[in-house]
Motif scaffolding. Structure first.
Motif, PDB file in Angstrom:
ATOM      1  N   ALA A 163       3.659   2.187  16.855  1.00  0.00           N
ATOM      2  CA  ALA A 163       3.925   3.617  16.998  1.00  0.00           C
ATOM      3  C   ALA A 163       5.093   3.890  17.937  1.00  0.00           C
ATOM      4  CB  ALA A 163       2.673   4.329  17.510  1.00  0.00           C
ATOM      5  N   GLU A 164       5.137   3.201  19.050  1.00  0.00           N
ATOM      6  CA  GLU A 164       6.130   3.474  20.090  1.00  0.00           C
ATOM      7  C   GLU A 164       7.559   3.370  19.577  1.00  0.00           C
ATOM      8  OE1 GLU A 164       6.495   2.176  24.693  1.00  0.00           O
ATOM      9  OE2 GLU A 164       6.651   0.527  23.250  1.00  0.00           O
ATOM     10  N   SER A 165       7.844   2.375  18.771  1.00  0.00           N
ATOM     11  CA  SER A 165       9.210   2.127  18.300  1.00  0.00           C
ATOM     12  C   SER A 165       9.410   2.401  16.819  1.00  0.00           C
ATOM     13  CB  SER A 165       9.600   0.672  18.601  1.00  0.00           C
ATOM     14  OG  SER A 165       8.660  -0.223  18.018  1.00  0.00           O
ATOM     15  N   THR A 209      -5.561   8.534  20.184  1.00  0.00           N
ATOM     16  CA  THR A 209      -6.314   8.366  18.944  1.00  0.00           C
ATOM     17  C   THR A 209      -5.360   7.914  17.845  1.00  0.00           C
ATOM     18  OG1 THR A 209      -5.950  10.634  18.178  1.00  0.00           O
ATOM     19  CG2 THR A 209      -7.847  10.246  19.642  1.00  0.00           C
ATOM     20  N   GLN A 210      -5.915   7.530  16.698  1.00  0.00           N
ATOM     21  CA  GLN A 210      -5.078   7.099  15.583  1.00  0.00           C
ATOM     22  C   GLN A 210      -4.149   8.221  15.122  1.00  0.00           C
ATOM     23  OE1 GLN A 210      -5.458   3.991  15.092  1.00  0.00           O
ATOM     24  NE2 GLN A 210      -4.185   3.541  13.314  1.00  0.00           N
ATOM     25  N   ASP A 211      -4.661   9.435  15.082  1.00  0.00           N
ATOM     26  CA  ASP A 211      -3.831  10.571  14.671  1.00  0.00           C
ATOM     27  C   ASP A 211      -2.724  10.844  15.679  1.00  0.00           C
ATOM     28  OD1 ASP A 211      -5.182  11.050  12.294  1.00  0.00           O
ATOM     29  OD2 ASP A 211      -6.614  12.430  13.223  1.00  0.00           O
ATOM     30  N   GLU A 212      -3.016  10.663  16.960  1.00  0.00           N
ATOM     31  CA  GLU A 212      -1.991  10.859  17.982  1.00  0.00           C
ATOM     32  C   GLU A 212      -0.917   9.776  17.907  1.00  0.00           C
ATOM     33  OE1 GLU A 212      -4.577  13.152  21.478  1.00  0.00           O
ATOM     34  OE2 GLU A 212      -4.622  10.963  21.330  1.00  0.00           O
ATOM     35  N   LEU A 213      -1.330   8.566  17.568  1.00  0.00           N
ATOM     36  CA  LEU A 213      -0.351   7.491  17.378  1.00  0.00           C
ATOM     37  C   LEU A 213       0.566   7.799  16.198  1.00  0.00           C
ATOM     38  CD1 LEU A 213      -2.488   4.251  17.960  1.00  0.00           C
ATOM     39  CD2 LEU A 213      -0.722   5.205  19.455  1.00  0.00           C
ATOM     40  N   VAL A 214       0.012   8.393  15.170  1.00  0.00           N
ATOM     41  CA  VAL A 214       0.822   8.785  14.011  1.00  0.00           C
ATOM     42  C   VAL A 214       1.885   9.796  14.434  1.00  0.00           C
ATOM     43  CG1 VAL A 214       0.795  10.018  11.803  1.00  0.00           C
ATOM     44  CG2 VAL A 214      -0.942   8.291  12.283  1.00  0.00           C
ATOM     45  N   GLU A 247      -3.300   7.103   3.794  1.00  0.00           N
ATOM     46  CA  GLU A 247      -4.682   6.914   4.199  1.00  0.00           C
ATOM     47  C   GLU A 247      -5.249   5.675   3.524  1.00  0.00           C
ATOM     48  OE1 GLU A 247      -6.452   8.625   6.315  1.00  0.00           O
ATOM     49  OE2 GLU A 247      -5.112  10.312   6.724  1.00  0.00           O
ATOM     50  N   ASP A 248      -6.042   4.916   4.249  1.00  0.00           N
ATOM     51  CA  ASP A 248      -6.558   3.661   3.717  1.00  0.00           C
ATOM     52  C   ASP A 248      -7.598   3.871   2.621  1.00  0.00           C
ATOM     53  OD1 ASP A 248      -5.832   1.108   5.658  1.00  0.00           O
ATOM     54  OD2 ASP A 248      -5.706   3.049   6.666  1.00  0.00           O
ATOM     55  N   ALA A 290       8.818   1.218   3.169  1.00  0.00           N
ATOM     56  CA  ALA A 290       7.646   0.538   3.706  1.00  0.00           C
ATOM     57  C   ALA A 290       6.425   1.422   3.482  1.00  0.00           C
ATOM     58  CB  ALA A 290       7.825   0.256   5.193  1.00  0.00           C
ATOM     59  N   ILE A 291       5.423   0.869   2.825  1.00  0.00           N
ATOM     60  CA  ILE A 291       4.154   1.571   2.651  1.00  0.00           C
ATOM     61  C   ILE A 291       3.245   1.142   3.803  1.00  0.00           C
ATOM     62  CG2 ILE A 291       2.175   1.969   1.145  1.00  0.00           C
ATOM     63  CD1 ILE A 291       3.978   1.139  -1.212  1.00  0.00           C
ATOM     64  N   ILE A 292       2.770   2.120   4.568  1.00  0.00           N
ATOM     65  CA  ILE A 292       2.066   1.821   5.816  1.00  0.00           C
ATOM     66  C   ILE A 292       0.632   2.348   5.772  1.00  0.00           C
ATOM     67  CG2 ILE A 292       2.067   2.178   8.312  1.00  0.00           C
ATOM     68  CD1 ILE A 292       5.105   2.693   8.071  1.00  0.00           C
ATOM     69  N   PRO A 293      -0.353   1.473   5.539  1.00  0.00           N
ATOM     70  CA  PRO A 293      -1.743   1.920   5.661  1.00  0.00           C
ATOM     71  C   PRO A 293      -1.983   2.417   7.091  1.00  0.00           C
ATOM     72  CG  PRO A 293      -1.610  -0.194   4.531  1.00  0.00           C
ATOM     73  CD  PRO A 293      -0.248   0.084   5.086  1.00  0.00           C
ATOM     74  N   LYS A 294      -2.605   3.553   7.210  1.00  0.00           N
ATOM     75  CA  LYS A 294      -2.756   4.194   8.511  1.00  0.00           C
ATOM     76  C   LYS A 294      -3.456   3.293   9.526  1.00  0.00           C
ATOM     77  CE  LYS A 294      -4.331   8.607  10.486  1.00  0.00           C
ATOM     78  NZ  LYS A 294      -4.998   9.899  10.174  1.00  0.00           N
ATOM     79  N   SER A 295      -4.376   2.465   9.060  1.00  0.00           N
ATOM     80  CA  SER A 295      -5.142   1.612   9.969  1.00  0.00           C
ATOM     81  C   SER A 295      -4.299   0.528  10.628  1.00  0.00           C
ATOM     82  CB  SER A 295      -6.300   0.946   9.214  1.00  0.00           C
ATOM     83  OG  SER A 295      -5.797   0.091   8.200  1.00  0.00           O
ATOM     84  N   THR A 296      -3.095   0.269  10.108  1.00  0.00           N
ATOM     85  CA  THR A 296      -2.245  -0.780  10.687  1.00  0.00           C
ATOM     86  C   THR A 296      -1.488  -0.305  11.924  1.00  0.00           C
ATOM     87  OG1 THR A 296      -0.277  -0.236   9.352  1.00  0.00           O
ATOM     88  CG2 THR A 296      -1.882  -1.776   8.394  1.00  0.00           C
ATOM     89  N   ILE A 297      -1.558   0.991  12.233  1.00  0.00           N
ATOM     90  CA  ILE A 297      -0.784   1.527  13.352  1.00  0.00           C
ATOM     91  C   ILE A 297      -1.452   1.199  14.688  1.00  0.00           C
ATOM     92  CG2 ILE A 297       0.170   3.619  14.403  1.00  0.00           C
ATOM     93  CD1 ILE A 297       0.298   4.880  11.666  1.00  0.00           C
ATOM     94  N   VAL A 298      -0.688   0.572  15.569  1.00  0.00           N
ATOM     95  CA  VAL A 298      -1.131   0.238  16.923  1.00  0.00           C
ATOM     96  C   VAL A 298      -0.118   0.832  17.904  1.00  0.00           C
ATOM     97  CG1 VAL A 298      -2.278  -1.878  16.170  1.00  0.00           C
ATOM     98  CG2 VAL A 298       0.106  -1.963  16.942  1.00  0.00           C
ATOM     99  N   PRO A 299      -0.451   0.913  19.181  1.00  0.00           N
ATOM    100  CA  PRO A 299       0.464   1.553  20.138  1.00  0.00           C
ATOM    101  C   PRO A 299       1.859   0.945  20.205  1.00  0.00           C
ATOM    102  CG  PRO A 299      -1.715   1.403  21.098  1.00  0.00           C
ATOM    103  CD  PRO A 299      -1.761   0.635  19.813  1.00  0.00           C
TER     104      PRO A 299
END
Length: 236
Positions: free
Chosen positions: A144-146, A43-48, A234-235, A170-179
């Motif tokens: 997320a991985e790296s 999930t997105q939270d798990e990727l975080v 959070e977006d 770096a400001i990271i909107p949560k929705s931009t996170i991919v595996p």
């Protein structure tokens, strides 16, 4: 000018026992695609959580906040790094996340110099980024991985903002996170297939600058920012 292209391709096609093809993109149907499955079920939270853990491995500070608290968090982090000069992108996301007042009023009134990268400034942008203490950008895709931020540099968003200052945020909107890199490549490929203009420069940044070339001993801060902070928000 390309010379002898057709005969060259024809020789290869003949050796492979197939017709010469110079117009149709070949379809690839791999039996196994581990690159597409790695972390894909999270999930997105798990990727975080994966992202946060990796930040420790790449010597990068991690902060998670809300859009309402972002301005305060950003101001505190810049203050911790020693203040300005600050170098930023020309980016509408600073408005979206309510940071424009901080950039144009609060920091200047506190004698914190803020320089925005603009096309009109030309090479002066690089000089301003070089003297900056803090560079600030948004992440367009985040791996997320790296724990890698992917930056689309074009026009008012020069790559020097993340490369030349002493420190980087770096400001990271949560929705931009991919595996991982796989999904980033797919996103970029889709833009090409849709006929969208792809940025002339795409940067993949994993924390502060570092090198392990000398006897595999890690040295951080050798050819770029010596410290880095990732702020997950959070977006809106």
């Amino acid at each position: 000018m390309i010379q002898q292209r057709a005969p060259f391709i024809k020789n290869i096609a003949t050796a492979l026992g197939r017709e010469m093809n110079t117009s149709k993109k070949p379809e690839r149907h791999w039996k196994y695609n581990p690159q597409a499955k790695t972390l894909a079920d999270l999930t997105q939270d798990e990727l975080v959580q994966v992202f946060q853990k990796q930040c420790n491995n790449i010597h990068t500070d991690y902060i998670e906040t809300t859009a309402e608290q972002l301005k305060e968090v950003l101001a505190n982090r810049v203050d911790m790094y020693g203040g300005g000069p600050v170098s930023i992108w020309q980016d509408e996301r600073f408005d979206t996340f309510g940071l424009r007042n901080l950039l144009e009023e609060e920091w200047p009134q506190a004698s914190v110099e803020v320089n925005e990268w603009t096309v009109e400034n030309g090479d002066d942008n690089i000089k301003l980024a070089e003297k900056a203490n803090v560079g600030i950008t948004f992440s367009d895709i985040t791996l997320a991985e790296s724990a890698t931020v992917v930056l689309f540099s074009t026009g008012g968003q020069g790559r020097s903002v993340s490369l030349l200052p002493q420190t980087y945020i770096a400001i990271i909107p949560k929705s931009t996170i991919v595996p991982r890199m796989t999904q980033a490549a797919q996103i970029i490929s889709k833009k090409v297939q849709n006929g969208e203009t792809v940025p002339p420069c795409i940067n993949f940044i994993s924390g502060p600058s570092n090198s392990a070339d000398i006897e595999m001993n890690l040295v951080v801060g050798v050819h770029g920012p010596i410290k880095a902070t990732y702020i997950i928000v959070e977006d809106r």
